[in-house]
Design an enzyme around this catalytic site. Structure first.
Site, PDB file in Angstrom:
ATOM      1  N   HIS A  17       0.841  -1.207   0.000  1.00  0.00           N
ATOM      2  CA  HIS A  17       0.000   0.000   0.000  1.00  0.00           C
ATOM      3  C   HIS A  17       0.879   1.262   0.000  1.00  0.00           C
ATOM      4  CE1 HIS A  17      -3.017  -2.674   2.356  1.00  0.00           C
ATOM      5  NE2 HIS A  17      -3.516  -2.501   1.151  1.00  0.00           N
ATOM      6  N   LYS A  41     -16.797  -7.289   5.040  1.00  0.00           N
ATOM      7  CA  LYS A  41     -15.565  -7.775   5.695  1.00  0.00           C
ATOM      8  C   LYS A  41     -15.599  -7.452   7.182  1.00  0.00           C
ATOM      9  CE  LYS A  41     -12.024  -7.355   2.041  1.00  0.00           C
ATOM     10  NZ  LYS A  41     -10.853  -6.553   1.620  1.00  0.00           N
ATOM     11  N   ARG A  90      -2.716  -6.089  -7.944  1.00  0.00           N
ATOM     12  CA  ARG A  90      -1.629  -7.040  -7.705  1.00  0.00           C
ATOM     13  C   ARG A  90      -1.576  -8.088  -8.804  1.00  0.00           C
ATOM     14  NH1 ARG A  90      -3.598  -8.128  -1.760  1.00  0.00           N
ATOM     15  NH2 ARG A  90      -5.431  -8.175  -3.064  1.00  0.00           N
ATOM     16  N   SER A 128      -2.992  -7.676   3.226  1.00  0.00           N
ATOM     17  CA  SER A 128      -3.175  -7.445   4.667  1.00  0.00           C
ATOM     18  C   SER A 128      -3.535  -8.757   5.360  1.00  0.00           C
ATOM     19  CB  SER A 128      -4.291  -6.427   4.901  1.00  0.00           C
ATOM     20  OG  SER A 128      -3.967  -5.202   4.322  1.00  0.00           O
TER      21      SER A 128
HETATM   22  O1  PNS Z   1      -8.946  -2.771   0.504  1.00  0.00           O
HETATM   23  P1  PNS Z   1     -10.275  -3.253  -0.020  1.00  0.00           P
HETATM   24  O2  PNS Z   1     -10.994  -4.091   1.018  1.00  0.00           O
HETATM   25  O3  PNS Z   1     -10.171  -3.932  -1.354  1.00  0.00           O
HETATM   26  O4  PNS Z   1     -11.145  -1.916  -0.258  1.00  0.00           O
HETATM   27  C1  PNS Z   1     -12.466  -1.986  -0.737  1.00  0.00           C
HETATM   28  C2  PNS Z   1     -13.156  -0.664  -0.418  1.00  0.00           C
HETATM   29  C3  PNS Z   1     -13.218  -0.467   1.089  1.00  0.00           C
HETATM   30  C4  PNS Z   1     -12.393   0.490  -1.056  1.00  0.00           C
HETATM   31  C5  PNS Z   1     -14.585  -0.723  -1.036  1.00  0.00           C
HETATM   32  O5  PNS Z   1     -15.310  -1.768  -0.439  1.00  0.00           O
HETATM   33  C6  PNS Z   1     -15.331   0.595  -0.872  1.00  0.00           C
HETATM   34  O6  PNS Z   1     -15.198   1.471  -1.705  1.00  0.00           O
HETATM   35  N1  PNS Z   1     -16.105   0.719   0.239  1.00  0.00           N
HETATM   36  C7  PNS Z   1     -16.897   1.908   0.505  1.00  0.00           C
HETATM   37  C8  PNS Z   1     -18.390   1.623   0.279  1.00  0.00           C
HETATM   38  C9  PNS Z   1     -18.701   1.700  -1.206  1.00  0.00           C
HETATM   39  O7  PNS Z   1     -18.624   2.755  -1.823  1.00  0.00           O
HETATM   40  N2  PNS Z   1     -19.047   0.550  -1.785  1.00  0.00           N
HETATM   41  C10 PNS Z   1     -19.318   0.438  -3.208  1.00  0.00           C
HETATM   42  C11 PNS Z   1     -18.051   0.248  -3.992  1.00  0.00           C
HETATM   43  S1  PNS Z   1     -18.431  -0.229  -5.596  1.00  0.00           S
END
Ligand code: PNS
Length: 168
Positions: A17, A41, A90, A128
């Site tokens: 990151h 999650k 990745r 992570s």
């Molecule tokens: O590190 P991650 O878990 O891949 O991140 C995913 C994350 C947290 C960026 C994504 O789930 C997100 O944008 N969450 C905020 C809620 C949202 O906008 N959801 C719709 C995304 S299409």
């Protein structure tokens, strides 16, 4: 002035990151690293802890701001008048989900462009979840997380491990 948002769970921040943060900070006038929530999650660290970790290792990057938000990414994007969403890729296995999120975000807000940066070599296999598993079983995570936050990550993961044992 171009503002980019780099959202993620960052549970916890890894060197992968940090590499994306450093490279994206060179590409945009302002980079907001946003600790966000995927409601599907469960997390080991609180958003406040994650923000603190990221602030501690990005203090030398003057155009980087760290924030957290527990709503839709696109609402935050609009609120901050941002131009771009940055994501790290990745492997091809990341692509489908990331591509879907980019399309959804663009559908919700036509101006929301997502740009993908490829992970560096170590970042390619790093996640992570791997870091948490290694730390939980006492393995060496020193080359996977910034040294400034390594001890606190180990403490947090072991706290989670203890809570899990207490439950059984
Ligand atoms: O590190 P991650 O878990 O891949 O991140 C995913 C994350 C947290 C960026 C994504 O789930 C997100 O944008 N969450 C905020 C809620 C949202 O906008 N959801 C719709 C995304 S299409």
């Amino acid at each position: 002035m171009k503002t980019a948002i780099y959202p993620g769970s960052f549970d916890p921040l890894t060197c992968g990151h940090l590499d994306i943060i450093q490279r994206a900070a060179r590409l945009f006038d302002k980079l907001i690293v946003l600790v966000s929530i995927n409601p599907l999650k469960s997390y080991c660290f609180t958003s406040e802890e994650k923000v603190d970790f990221i602030r501690r290792v990005t203090g030398d990057l003057p155009n980087v701001e760290v924030d957290c938000y527990d709503g839709l990414l696109i609402d935050y994007f609009k609120k901050r008048n941002a131009d771009v969403i940055v994501k790290g890729l990745r492997a091809m296995s990341d692509f489908e989900n990331e591509f879907q999120m980019a399309l959804v975000n663009k559908d919700l807000c036509y101006n929301a462009e997502t740009i993908f940066l490829s992970a560096d070599v170590v970042g390619t296999f790093l996640s992570s979840s791997m870091v948490k598993q290694i730390a939980m079983f006492g393995g060496d995570i020193s080359s996977y997380v910034p040294h400034e936050i390594e001890k606190d990550i180990i403490k947090g993961v072991q706290r989670l491990g203890k809570d899990m044992k207490d439950e059984y």
